[in-house]
Design a protein around this motif. Structure first.
Motif, PDB file in Angstrom:
ATOM      1  N   LEU A  93       0.845  -1.200   0.000  1.00 17.14           N
ATOM      2  CA  LEU A  93       0.000   0.000   0.000  1.00 17.14           C
ATOM      3  C   LEU A  93       0.875   1.241   0.000  1.00 17.14           C
ATOM      4  CD1 LEU A  93      -3.032  -0.944   2.266  1.00 17.14           C
ATOM      5  CD2 LEU A  93      -3.062  -0.393  -0.168  1.00 17.14           C
ATOM      6  N   LEU A 175      -9.524  -9.085   5.222  1.00 23.75           N
ATOM      7  CA  LEU A 175      -8.079  -8.948   5.451  1.00 23.75           C
ATOM      8  C   LEU A 175      -7.658  -9.792   6.640  1.00 23.75           C
ATOM      9  CD1 LEU A 175      -8.168  -5.130   4.924  1.00 23.75           C
ATOM     10  CD2 LEU A 175      -6.529  -6.598   3.745  1.00 23.75           C
ATOM     11  N   TYR A 177      -4.117 -10.437   8.915  1.00 21.55           N
ATOM     12  CA  TYR A 177      -2.724 -10.114   9.237  1.00 21.55           C
ATOM     13  C   TYR A 177      -2.229 -11.241  10.129  1.00 21.55           C
ATOM     14  CZ  TYR A 177      -4.432  -5.532   7.693  1.00 21.55           C
ATOM     15  OH  TYR A 177      -4.984  -4.501   6.962  1.00 21.55           O
ATOM     16  N   HIS A 196      -1.228   4.906   3.387  1.00 22.83           N
ATOM     17  CA  HIS A 196      -1.906   5.148   2.109  1.00 22.83           C
ATOM     18  C   HIS A 196      -3.182   5.938   2.366  1.00 22.83           C
ATOM     19  CE1 HIS A 196      -4.087   1.830   3.882  1.00 22.83           C
ATOM     20  NE2 HIS A 196      -5.111   2.172   3.114  1.00 22.83           N
ATOM     21  N   ASP A 198      -7.275   5.952   0.804  1.00 26.73           N
ATOM     22  CA  ASP A 198      -8.160   5.114  -0.011  1.00 26.73           C
ATOM     23  C   ASP A 198      -8.569   5.905  -1.260  1.00 26.73           C
ATOM     24  OD1 ASP A 198      -7.880   3.195   1.927  1.00 26.73           O
ATOM     25  OD2 ASP A 198      -9.856   3.488   2.819  1.00 26.73           O
ATOM     26  N   LEU A 205     -14.920   0.295   7.552  1.00 27.30           N
ATOM     27  CA  LEU A 205     -13.871  -0.604   8.029  1.00 27.30           C
ATOM     28  C   LEU A 205     -14.279  -1.257   9.353  1.00 27.30           C
ATOM     29  CD1 LEU A 205     -10.953  -1.563   7.510  1.00 27.30           C
ATOM     30  CD2 LEU A 205     -10.239   0.277   9.004  1.00 27.30           C
ATOM     31  N   LEU A 213      -4.489  -0.097  13.750  1.00 29.62           N
ATOM     32  CA  LEU A 213      -4.848   0.922  12.753  1.00 29.62           C
ATOM     33  C   LEU A 213      -4.436   2.301  13.282  1.00 29.62           C
ATOM     34  CD1 LEU A 213      -6.318   1.774  10.116  1.00 29.62           C
ATOM     35  CD2 LEU A 213      -8.428   1.905  11.474  1.00 29.62           C
ATOM     36  N   HIS A 253      -3.550   6.572   6.361  1.00 32.17           N
ATOM     37  CA  HIS A 253      -3.671   5.642   7.487  1.00 32.17           C
ATOM     38  C   HIS A 253      -2.818   4.419   7.184  1.00 32.17           C
ATOM     39  CE1 HIS A 253      -6.944   4.932   4.606  1.00 32.17           C
ATOM     40  NE2 HIS A 253      -6.904   3.645   4.942  1.00 32.17           N
ATOM     41  N   VAL A 255      -1.509   0.242   9.040  1.00 33.30           N
ATOM     42  CA  VAL A 255      -1.697  -0.726  10.123  1.00 33.30           C
ATOM     43  C   VAL A 255      -0.321  -1.110  10.640  1.00 33.30           C
ATOM     44  CG1 VAL A 255      -2.674  -2.924  10.848  1.00 33.30           C
ATOM     45  CG2 VAL A 255      -3.816  -1.610   9.057  1.00 33.30           C
ATOM     46  N   ARG A 266      -4.688 -10.710  13.270  1.00 34.04           N
ATOM     47  CA  ARG A 266      -5.626  -9.580  13.201  1.00 34.04           C
ATOM     48  C   ARG A 266      -6.493  -9.770  11.964  1.00 34.04           C
ATOM     49  NH1 ARG A 266      -6.100  -4.300  10.778  1.00 34.04           N
ATOM     50  NH2 ARG A 266      -7.292  -2.936  12.163  1.00 34.04           N
ATOM     51  N   SER A 268      -9.608  -7.852   9.673  1.00 32.77           N
ATOM     52  CA  SER A 268     -10.448  -6.673   9.457  1.00 32.77           C
ATOM     53  C   SER A 268     -11.170  -6.873   8.128  1.00 32.77           C
ATOM     54  CB  SER A 268      -9.606  -5.393   9.455  1.00 32.77           C
ATOM     55  OG  SER A 268      -8.733  -5.401   8.352  1.00 32.77           O
ATOM     56  N   PHE A 272     -14.981  -0.803   0.260  1.00 28.47           N
ATOM     57  CA  PHE A 272     -14.580   0.417  -0.439  1.00 28.47           C
ATOM     58  C   PHE A 272     -15.688   0.827  -1.405  1.00 28.47           C
ATOM     59  CE2 PHE A 272     -10.671  -2.022   0.376  1.00 28.47           C
ATOM     60  CZ  PHE A 272      -9.963  -1.102   1.129  1.00 28.47           C
TER      61      PHE A 272
END
Ligand SMILES: O=C(O)CCC(=O)C(=O)O
Ligand SMILES: [Fe+2]
Length: 313
Positions: A93, A175, A177, A196, A198, A205, A213, A253, A255, A266, A268, A272
């Motif tokens: 990102l 997502l 992680y 990055h 969006d 989110l 985050l 933002h 992570v 993690r 999430s 979008f």
């Protein structure tokens, strides 16, 4: 950290959904303030069925736990269709950093256009598909309500943004992680997701309780968007920034990996939102005056996205 840095706004959406006109105006005013100061806010009582959210998280956990060959059977093919599985470190990102320490699965609302790309579903996982599809539908409903609030906030007809999004050119992204191994050191500044903004209009989110985050304030400080149970994080993207002539921010933002959560998973889920490709993105009349002259010529949403992608890859 300054006082302000500690307080990404929390907005209660319940009064808007219940429909009292004065309450709707108040919620809209809060969203306007939050989107112009932060480009980020937490939404409580967002109207998403709790069962749908928890089933989507469970579906996500089950999917990412599948053997790699099943995940690779639905591997992401190209930016045009932008669906399917993206493996760990495949994406950056922040292009100046190594690949993100995450894996993802993208799906989109089915397009009425028969020639459009189709979602990639792993074989023999009917519940996965069912739960993701239900969640997609609920996200569209919630996003439309938020977009209606934005229209009220900007003195536009209620359906101004909803109509511009009615082909549902959105992307849902599960997502994951993975836990980082004992002794892991981020040698070249790796992170779970690099800094990055969006691209689209708004992002919904959903995060679990692992944390990580972080949001960059207008003063350039990184602050944690600590998970708050029962809320969804909403942020405005590059296209909304342009459409509102910079009245609403598109806020960087990322992570990061909090020490306490380094060795745990993690999860999430990001939804979008993008306007219809042929939607005309032209400075909204309430977003310009003598002190904020129109900054950009009109552009179609499709062209804006292409320009944004070309700038990144
Ligand atoms: O996982 C998160 O909390 C954020 C992910 C994100 O910002 C993105 O994928 O655009
Ligand atoms: Fe993001």
């Amino acid at each position: 950290m300054s006082e302000q840095a500690l307080s990404i706004p929390i907005i209660d959406f319940g009064p808007f959904i219940q429909g009292d006109p004065t309450a709707r105006q108040q919620v809209a005013a809060q969203m306007r303030e939050a989107s112009s100061q932060w480009g980020f806010f937490y939404l409580a009582n967002c109207g998403m069925p709790q069962g749908s959210v928890s089933e989507a998280f469970q579906a996500s956990k089950d999917f990412f736990a599948l053997p790699d060959e099943i995940k690779q059977s639905v591997a992401w093919q190209n930016a045009q269709s932008n669906r399917g599985y993206v493996g760990v470190r495949r994406e950056r990102l922040d292009p100046s950093k190594p690949g993100d320490l995450k894996e993802a699965f993208n799906a989109a609302p089915e397009d009425r256009d028969a020639s459009a790309a189709r979602n990639l579903w792993p074989a023999d996982q009917p519940e996965f598909r069912e739960h993701v599809e239900t969640f997609l539908t609920d996200c569209i409903t919630t996003a439309d309500r938020i977009l209606e609030t934005f229209a009220v906030a900007l003195d536009q007809p209620d359906n101004f943004f909803v109509n511009a999004h009615d082909l549902h050119h959105h992307t849902l992204r599960l997502l994951h992680y993975p836990p980082l191994p004992e002794g892991f050191v981020a040698e070249q500044g790796e992170s779970r997701a690099g800094a990055h903004t969006d691209y689209g209009s708004i992002t919904l989110l959903f995060q679990d309780d692992a944390g990580g985050l972080e949001v960059c304030t207008r003063q350039g400080e990184w602050v944690q968007a600590t998970p708050i149970p029962g809320t969804v994080v909403i942020n405005t993207g590059d296209l909304m920034h342009r459409w509102t002539n910079h009245v609403f921010c598109s806020t960087p933002h990322r992570v990061n990996v909090p020490k306490a959560a380094m060795h745990r998973h993690r999860y999430s889920i990001a939804f979008f939102c993008h306007p219809n490709k042929n939607a005309n993105i032209e400075c909204i009349d309430s977003c310009t005056d003598a002190s904020n002259p129109v900054r950009y010529p009109p552009i179609s949403a499709g062209e804006h996205l292409l320009q944004r992608l070309n700038a990144t890859y």
